[in-house]
Scaffold this motif. Sequence first.
Motif, PDB file in Angstrom:
ATOM      1  N   ALA A 118      11.443  -4.766 -36.888  1.00 29.62           N
ATOM      2  CA  ALA A 118      11.303  -5.923 -35.990  1.00 29.62           C
ATOM      3  C   ALA A 118      12.500  -6.839 -36.168  1.00 29.62           C
ATOM      4  N   PHE A 119      12.815  -7.570 -35.105  1.00 28.78           N
ATOM      5  CA  PHE A 119      13.899  -8.557 -35.168  1.00 28.78           C
ATOM      6  C   PHE A 119      13.360  -9.922 -34.768  1.00 28.78           C
ATOM      7  N   PRO A 120      13.906 -10.974 -35.354  1.00 33.96           N
ATOM      8  CA  PRO A 120      13.471 -12.300 -34.919  1.00 33.96           C
ATOM      9  C   PRO A 120      14.003 -12.590 -33.519  1.00 33.96           C
ATOM     10  N   GLN A 134       9.090  -6.364 -31.970  1.00 35.06           N
ATOM     11  CA  GLN A 134       8.912  -5.076 -32.659  1.00 35.06           C
ATOM     12  C   GLN A 134       9.659  -4.006 -31.867  1.00 35.06           C
ATOM     13  N   VAL A 135      10.726  -3.459 -32.423  1.00 35.99           N
ATOM     14  CA  VAL A 135      11.470  -2.455 -31.642  1.00 35.99           C
ATOM     15  C   VAL A 135      11.134  -1.021 -32.055  1.00 35.99           C
ATOM     16  N   ILE A 136      10.637  -0.872 -33.308  1.00 33.07           N
ATOM     17  CA  ILE A 136      10.145   0.452 -33.730  1.00 33.07           C
ATOM     18  C   ILE A 136       8.799   0.225 -34.390  1.00 33.07           C
ATOM     19  N   GLY A 170      15.116  10.465 -26.475  1.00 40.19           N
ATOM     20  CA  GLY A 170      14.419   9.320 -25.906  1.00 40.19           C
ATOM     21  C   GLY A 170      15.382   8.544 -25.037  1.00 40.19           C
ATOM     22  N   ALA A 171      14.831   7.718 -24.172  1.00 40.58           N
ATOM     23  CA  ALA A 171      15.652   6.958 -23.237  1.00 40.58           C
ATOM     24  C   ALA A 171      16.482   5.911 -23.974  1.00 40.58           C
ATOM     25  N   SER A 172      17.424   5.320 -23.258  1.00 41.58           N
ATOM     26  CA  SER A 172      18.240   4.255 -23.835  1.00 41.58           C
ATOM     27  C   SER A 172      17.331   3.096 -24.264  1.00 41.58           C
ATOM     28  N   GLY A 173      17.550   2.597 -25.463  1.00 39.15           N
ATOM     29  CA  GLY A 173      16.740   1.483 -25.959  1.00 39.15           C
ATOM     30  C   GLY A 173      15.475   1.925 -26.671  1.00 39.15           C
ATOM     31  N   ALA A 174      15.245   3.245 -26.771  1.00 36.48           N
ATOM     32  CA  ALA A 174      14.011   3.747 -27.404  1.00 36.48           C
ATOM     33  C   ALA A 174      13.986   3.473 -28.907  1.00 36.48           C
ATOM     34  N   GLY A 175      15.149   3.284 -29.517  1.00 28.50           N
ATOM     35  CA  GLY A 175      15.194   2.994 -30.947  1.00 28.50           C
ATOM     36  C   GLY A 175      15.843   4.100 -31.775  1.00 28.50           C
ATOM     37  N   LYS A 176      16.568   5.002 -31.118  1.00 26.29           N
ATOM     38  CA  LYS A 176      17.142   6.153 -31.811  1.00 26.29           C
ATOM     39  C   LYS A 176      18.227   5.753 -32.803  1.00 26.29           C
ATOM     40  N   SER A 177      19.144   4.896 -32.358  1.00 24.31           N
ATOM     41  CA  SER A 177      20.233   4.505 -33.267  1.00 24.31           C
ATOM     42  C   SER A 177      19.711   3.654 -34.421  1.00 24.31           C
ATOM     43  N   LEU A 178      18.689   2.839 -34.140  1.00 25.51           N
ATOM     44  CA  LEU A 178      18.126   2.024 -35.228  1.00 25.51           C
ATOM     45  C   LEU A 178      17.507   2.925 -36.291  1.00 25.51           C
ATOM     46  N   LEU A 179      16.910   4.020 -35.843  1.00 18.38           N
ATOM     47  CA  LEU A 179      16.341   4.972 -36.793  1.00 18.38           C
ATOM     48  C   LEU A 179      17.440   5.508 -37.715  1.00 18.38           C
ATOM     49  N   LEU A 211      20.984  -1.274 -41.435  1.00 20.45           N
ATOM     50  CA  LEU A 211      20.377  -2.139 -40.416  1.00 20.45           C
ATOM     51  C   LEU A 211      20.910  -3.559 -40.584  1.00 20.45           C
ATOM     52  N   PRO A 212      20.928  -4.338 -39.504  1.00 19.73           N
ATOM     53  CA  PRO A 212      21.342  -5.746 -39.662  1.00 19.73           C
ATOM     54  C   PRO A 212      20.402  -6.463 -40.636  1.00 19.73           C
ATOM     55  N   LYS A 213      20.933  -7.463 -41.297  1.00 20.41           N
ATOM     56  CA  LYS A 213      20.155  -8.183 -42.324  1.00 20.41           C
ATOM     57  C   LYS A 213      18.910  -8.861 -41.749  1.00 20.41           C
ATOM     58  N   ASP A 220      24.886  10.893 -33.872  1.00 17.71           N
ATOM     59  CA  ASP A 220      24.337   9.957 -32.896  1.00 17.71           C
ATOM     60  C   ASP A 220      25.087  10.118 -31.576  1.00 17.71           C
ATOM     61  N   GLU A 221      24.409  10.643 -30.593  1.00 20.53           N
ATOM     62  CA  GLU A 221      24.993  10.876 -29.257  1.00 20.53           C
ATOM     63  C   GLU A 221      26.386  11.500 -29.364  1.00 20.53           C
ATOM     64  N   PRO A 222      26.461  12.733 -29.817  1.00 21.26           N
ATOM     65  CA  PRO A 222      27.804  13.290 -30.037  1.00 21.26           C
ATOM     66  C   PRO A 222      28.513  13.760 -28.771  1.00 21.26           C
ATOM     67  N   THR A 225      20.012  12.223 -29.170  1.00 24.66           N
ATOM     68  CA  THR A 225      20.587  12.414 -27.837  1.00 24.66           C
ATOM     69  C   THR A 225      19.625  12.043 -26.718  1.00 24.66           C
ATOM     70  N   HIS A 226      20.208  11.813 -25.513  1.00 23.83           N
ATOM     71  CA  HIS A 226      19.384  11.664 -24.305  1.00 23.83           C
ATOM     72  C   HIS A 226      19.158  13.030 -23.678  1.00 23.83           C
ATOM     73  N   ASP A 227      19.987  13.971 -24.078  1.00 16.23           N
ATOM     74  CA  ASP A 227      20.180  15.193 -23.322  1.00 16.23           C
ATOM     75  C   ASP A 227      19.269  16.313 -23.848  1.00 16.23           C
TER      76      ASP A 227
HETATM   77  N1  LIG Z   1      20.391  -6.379 -33.975  1.00 19.23           N
HETATM   78  C1  LIG Z   1      19.414  -6.325 -33.075  1.00 19.23           C
HETATM   79  N2  LIG Z   1      18.677  -7.419 -32.803  1.00 19.23           N
HETATM   80  C2  LIG Z   1      17.680  -7.381 -31.885  1.00 19.23           C
HETATM   81  N3  LIG Z   1      17.337  -6.275 -31.190  1.00 19.23           N
HETATM   82  C3  LIG Z   1      18.031  -5.148 -31.420  1.00 19.23           C
HETATM   83  C4  LIG Z   1      19.111  -5.102 -32.362  1.00 19.23           C
HETATM   84  N4  LIG Z   1      19.621  -3.846 -32.372  1.00 19.23           N
HETATM   85  C5  LIG Z   1      18.904  -3.145 -31.462  1.00 19.23           C
HETATM   86  N5  LIG Z   1      17.955  -3.922 -30.900  1.00 19.23           N
HETATM   87  C6  LIG Z   1      16.973  -3.492 -29.858  1.00 19.23           C
HETATM   88  O1  LIG Z   1      16.248  -2.388 -30.351  1.00 19.23           O
HETATM   89  C7  LIG Z   1      16.000  -1.442 -29.310  1.00 19.23           C
HETATM   90  C8  LIG Z   1      16.451  -0.071 -29.744  1.00 19.23           C
HETATM   91  O2  LIG Z   1      17.861  -0.031 -29.863  1.00 19.23           O
HETATM   92  P1  LIG Z   1      18.664   1.311 -30.220  1.00 19.23           P
HETATM   93  O3  LIG Z   1      20.115   0.967 -30.253  1.00 19.23           O
HETATM   94  O4  LIG Z   1      18.091   1.933 -31.420  1.00 19.23           O
HETATM   95  O5  LIG Z   1      18.329   2.200 -28.928  1.00 19.23           O
HETATM   96  P2  LIG Z   1      18.827   3.700 -28.628  1.00 19.23           P
HETATM   97  O6  LIG Z   1      17.594   4.519 -28.431  1.00 19.23           O
HETATM   98  O7  LIG Z   1      19.794   4.133 -29.633  1.00 19.23           O
HETATM   99  O8  LIG Z   1      19.528   3.490 -27.201  1.00 19.23           O
HETATM  100  P3  LIG Z   1      20.872   4.220 -26.626  1.00 19.23           P
HETATM  101  O9  LIG Z   1      20.389   5.576 -26.177  1.00 19.23           O
HETATM  102  O10 LIG Z   1      21.223   3.357 -25.456  1.00 19.23           O
HETATM  103  O11 LIG Z   1      21.903   4.273 -27.685  1.00 19.23           O
HETATM  104  C9  LIG Z   1      16.724  -1.967 -28.068  1.00 19.23           C
HETATM  105  O12 LIG Z   1      15.760  -2.567 -27.247  1.00 19.23           O
HETATM  106  C10 LIG Z   1      17.688  -2.983 -28.606  1.00 19.23           C
HETATM  107  O13 LIG Z   1      17.856  -4.026 -27.688  1.00 19.23           O
END
Ligand SMILES: Nc1ncnc2c1ncn2[C@@H]1O[C@H](COP(=O)(O)OP(=O)(O)OP(=O)(O)O)[C@@H](O)[C@H]1O
Length: 286
Positions: free
Chosen positions: A26-28, A40-42, A59-68, A76-78, A185-187, A218-220
């Motif tokens: 989660a992010f503030p 809550q993003v994941i 998963g689609a863009s914004g699904a949370g893949k890169s955060l994983l 992860l950011p602090k 990550d998205e190679p 990946t998206h693909d």
């Molecule tokens: N530092 C952050 N602070 C707040 N929200 C964040 C932060 N980083 C990511 N998010 C949010 O978390 C969600 C998931 O982001 P993430 O980058 O993991 O998506 P993704 O699945 O990798 O998308 P893409 O396919 O576009 O790369 C998004 O809604 C994004 O806006």
Amino acid sequence: MKTENNKHINRQKDRLLLEVKHLSIAFPQFLKGFQQTQIQVISDFEMTIKPGEVVAVIGASGAGKSLLADAILGILPKTATVGGKINYRGKLLSSPRQKSLRGKEIALIPQSVKALNPLIKVGKQVRDVIPAYQNKKELQEEAFYKLGLSPEISGRFPHQLSGGMARRVLIATAMLSKARLVIADEPTPGLDECLRNEVISDLSKLVNDGERSVMLITHDINAALKIADRIVVVKNGKTIETAPNEAFRKDGKELQHAYTRALWQALPENWSNVRQDLKGFKSSII
Ligand SMILES: Nc1ncnc2c1ncn2[C@@H]1O[C@H](COP(=O)(O)OP(=O)(O)OP(=O)(O)O)[C@@H](O)[C@H]1O
Ligand code: NI
């Protein structure tokens, strides 16, 4: 004796290299004035990887893949609040452990080829990940050969490479590292279909020795299905389904979740299957 050995190998395969359990992030979020809430993003994300496996996370863009990926690497950011746990080789992946394994046992092939140092020739950058006691030059040349990079490329700077070549240099670096887990990550962004297929097949070469595992983000779906043993489908930060590669065929009936089936059926090459299916459906209700 032989069966004992096989048993041993099977036990190795059954052990998990990585286990992500109930991960939440989660992010503030700042509202009006000083008010603040958490977004809550994941939530409740689950996945596992066995030694020698390729697991795709789609998963689609914004699904949370890169955060994983960032959560596994401990980058992860602090401001992030993290829940759940991640085990690596059977033990909790604590932040000191993440720090000591990052770039060594657990490596990232980043989305951006800007990760290459612009001031150093690429051959040297690849040789730099090889321990001093090994024959650096020979190993680098061998990796370039395996990945279809001609020998003179090693003397070039990153800006003198095409996107596909630079991506393969990053893969060579992962190939020669001691990493047991490579996260890509998205190679394949911005690559044409032919290059995309090459990069994907290069990634599968990383596991050829059976000792390394690859997590492909990946998206693909098509790219994922070319090399992944299992596919983890993510939607809005949740694991929707983990399906074996074989479940993605024909009309996708073997897939558990409607979202996964919709993703599969949306691929143009599956339209005829779906239409066939609809015809059958119609005739069964007429
Ligand atoms: N530092 C952050 N602070 C707040 N929200 C964040 C932060 N980083 C990511 N998010 C949010 O978390 C969600 C998931 O982001 P993430 O980058 O993991 O998506 P993704 O699945 O990798 O998308 P893409 O396919 O576009 O790369 C998004 O809604 C994004 O806006
Ligand atoms: Ni991403």
